[in-house]
Design an enzyme around this catalytic site. Structure first.
Site, PDB file in Angstrom:
ATOM      1  N   ARG A  70      -5.827  16.695   9.038  1.00  0.00           N
ATOM      2  CA  ARG A  70      -5.005  17.829   9.472  1.00  0.00           C
ATOM      3  C   ARG A  70      -3.675  17.894   8.736  1.00  0.00           C
ATOM      4  O   ARG A  70      -3.101  18.974   8.586  1.00  0.00           O
ATOM      5  CB  ARG A  70      -4.838  17.822  10.986  1.00  0.00           C
ATOM      6  CG  ARG A  70      -6.137  18.184  11.710  1.00  0.00           C
ATOM      7  CD  ARG A  70      -6.005  18.122  13.219  1.00  0.00           C
ATOM      8  NE  ARG A  70      -5.700  16.796  13.696  1.00  0.00           N
ATOM      9  CZ  ARG A  70      -6.607  15.893  14.097  1.00  0.00           C
ATOM     10  NH1 ARG A  70      -7.881  16.214  14.104  1.00  0.00           N
ATOM     11  NH2 ARG A  70      -6.241  14.713  14.514  1.00  0.00           N
TER      12      ARG A  70
ATOM     13  N   GLU B 220      -4.990   3.036  17.850  1.00  0.00           N
ATOM     14  CA  GLU B 220      -5.189   2.778  19.275  1.00  0.00           C
ATOM     15  C   GLU B 220      -6.546   2.127  19.518  1.00  0.00           C
ATOM     16  O   GLU B 220      -6.713   1.344  20.437  1.00  0.00           O
ATOM     17  CB  GLU B 220      -5.138   4.085  20.083  1.00  0.00           C
ATOM     18  CG  GLU B 220      -3.834   4.823  20.036  1.00  0.00           C
ATOM     19  CD  GLU B 220      -3.805   5.929  18.972  1.00  0.00           C
ATOM     20  OE1 GLU B 220      -3.201   6.966  19.243  1.00  0.00           O
ATOM     21  OE2 GLU B 220      -4.361   5.736  17.875  1.00  0.00           O
TER      22      GLU B 220
END
Length: 175
Positions: A61, A98
């Site tokens: 993105r 994460e």
């Protein structure tokens, strides 16, 4: 421009990619031609007087925003790719996510020593990806003008990690 304009075009997808996560989806913002143009203008206005040789956009993105911004600023664009995607000699940087480990890379000739580079992505969460991209640029001898994202999730600590590393960061929106 009032940032509420942009907030109104960000979709929150609950429990994705796992339960408890509130995913901030920028695709409605990108789909709206006027909003996308205003987004690029908001960033361009911030950097109009900065000396920027290239915008480094992070896969995937960050490519969208970074390439459009580089075009608007009339500077080069550097794709920061996931490992194994570039065909020439590369330098890479691994980092923690994460949910595991990842690596990004750039071509060894992506930036010249002394180039002023703006690192762009859609969002900063824990900061691993954008920090790795900034480190790659620094390893090539570039100077980081700033990192820029559409969305900062400060509760996840990424913007604090950038600050601790001595890298300036800017976010248009904060959740």
């Amino acid at each position: 421009m009032d940032t509420g304009y942009f907030y109104d075009r960000i979709r929150t997808v609950p429990d994705w990619p796992e339960p408890g996560v509130q995913f901030r989806d920028i695709t409605p913002l990108l789909r709206d031609g006027e909003a996308f143009a205003e987004l690029i203008e908001a960033f361009a206005g911030r950097y109009a007087t900065a000396h920027i040789d290239a915008v480094a956009g992070i896969d995937a993105r960050g490519f969208i925003v970074g390439a459009a911004l580089a075009y608007r600023l009339r500077c080069g664009f550097i794709p920061v790719r996931k490992a194994g995607k570039l065909p020439f000699d590369t330098v890479c940087e691994s980092y923690s996510l994460e949910y595991g480990q990842s690596t990004v890379e750039v071509h060894t000739d992506a930036a010249d020593p002394g180039d002023h580079v703006l690192v762009v992505d859609d969002l900063i969460a824990t900061g691993g990806t954008i920090l790795a991209a900034a480190k790659l640029m620094q390893r090539l001898g570039a100077k980081i003008v700033e990192t820029a994202v559409i969305i900062d999730l400060p509760a996840l600590g990424g913007s604090a990690r950038l600050k601790d590393a001595g890298i300036a960061g800017f976010a248009l929106l904060t959740y």
